[in-house]
Design a protein around this motif. Structure first.
Motif, mmCIF file in Angstrom:
data_model
loop_
_atom_site.group_PDB
_atom_site.id
_atom_site.type_symbol
_atom_site.label_atom_id
_atom_site.label_comp_id
_atom_site.label_asym_id
_atom_site.label_seq_id
_atom_site.Cartn_x
_atom_site.Cartn_y
_atom_site.Cartn_z
ATOM 1 N N SER A 124 -36.963 26.915 17.801
ATOM 2 C CA SER A 124 -37.631 25.699 17.883
ATOM 3 C C SER A 124 -37.792 25.217 19.336
ATOM 4 N N GLU A 125 -39.101 24.997 19.864
ATOM 5 C CA GLU A 125 -39.126 24.119 21.197
ATOM 6 C C GLU A 125 -38.756 22.951 21.357
ATOM 7 N N GLN A 126 -38.690 22.190 20.254
ATOM 8 C CA GLN A 126 -38.203 20.851 20.307
ATOM 9 C C GLN A 126 -36.636 20.780 20.485
ATOM 10 N N TYR A 127 -35.873 21.732 19.753
ATOM 11 C CA TYR A 127 -34.622 21.597 19.963
ATOM 12 C C TYR A 127 -34.244 22.597 20.958
ATOM 13 N N TRP A 143 -32.074 28.279 18.196
ATOM 14 C CA TRP A 143 -32.857 29.243 17.256
ATOM 15 C C TRP A 143 -32.306 28.427 15.971
ATOM 16 N N VAL A 144 -33.362 28.282 15.087
ATOM 17 C CA VAL A 144 -32.808 28.008 13.674
ATOM 18 C C VAL A 144 -33.027 28.984 12.873
ATOM 19 N N LEU A 153 -35.801 19.505 9.972
ATOM 20 C CA LEU A 153 -36.181 19.849 11.406
ATOM 21 C C LEU A 153 -37.755 20.103 11.343
ATOM 22 N N LEU A 154 -38.276 20.719 10.313
ATOM 23 C CA LEU A 154 -39.753 21.163 10.400
ATOM 24 C C LEU A 154 -40.530 19.932 10.234
#
Ligand code: URA
Ligand code: SF4
Length: 203
Positions: free
Chosen positions: A162-165, A168-169, A145-146
């Motif tokens: 996570s802005e991308q997803y 919250w991760v 993810l990172l």
């Protein structure tokens, strides 16, 4: 059936089941697709299927890994059907091992090239399920993810957005890691307790 854009989970699973994007297709018995609720606010993201998944059950997190998962879910008080469960890599990574329990192989970590090749499928799942929280199990899914190699000690138990997803991760140790490394056991359970609170606050 849930449709987002052009593709449904059913169609996606049909495609991934025939995937030959990396060499793992040549040694797998079957592709292990994601499972669970497509509207789940919590996604559990594992590493890759092992021998039991590939050769016995055809489902993610069964056998010994399944027992760890059951314990995990009991601890946070959530049922298997309430979550969406998937792996970063969908086929079992193996290395030769003449006395292996499931075929003449043992499990190994997926390679960076395999993670990259499988990336497309996970992206599609993330779009379809759109979870509020992604709990990553171990370094492989978090690194994925990172987009970089990470050390668990710097991340576990520290959720970030996570802005991308748009999710919250929540980084956790892999449930199997506490078997190999007893020292992390208290940290693992402290993280789970924190995840339980985090879920109450955010879902
Ligand atoms: N089984 C899975 O499906 N995933 C893991 O990460 C480990 C075992
Ligand atoms: Fe395709 Fe992923 Fe299986 Fe490789 S691991 S063959 S990319 S589904």
């Amino acid at each position: 059936m849930i449709e987002t854009g052009a593709i449904s989970m059913e169609q996606l699973n049909r495609q991934v089941s025939q995937c030959t994007h990396c060499p793992l297709w040549t040694t797998r018995t079957q592709v292990i697709t994601g499972q669970g609720s497509l509207t789940a606010p919590l996604m559990l993201l594992g590493e890759a299927p092992g021998g039991h998944e590939d050769m016995v059950s055809g489902q993610a997190f069964t056998g010994e890994a399944g027992q760890h998962l059951e314990e995990f879910l009991q601890f946070i008080d959530i049922g298997r059907q309430e979550i969406y469960l998937t792996n970063t890599v969908k086929c079992r990574p193996t290395k030769p091992s003449p006395r292996g329990r499931y075929g003449p192989y043992s499990n190994r970590r997926p390679k960076a090239s395999e993670i990259k090749a499988c990336s497309h499928w996970l992206e599609q799942e993330l779009k379809l399920v759109s979870p509020k929280i992604i709990a990553t199990l171990g370094t492989v899914p978090l690194g994925r993810l990172l987009g970089k190699n990470i050390a668990m000690k710097d991340y576990h138990g520290r959720p970030f957005f996570s802005e991308q997803y748009q999710a919250w991760v929540f980084p956790l140790f892999h449930p199997a890691a506490i078997i190999y490394n007893r020292k992390i056991q208290p940290l693992y359970y402290a993280d789970l307790a924190q995840l339980k609170e985090f879920i109450k606050m955010h879902l």
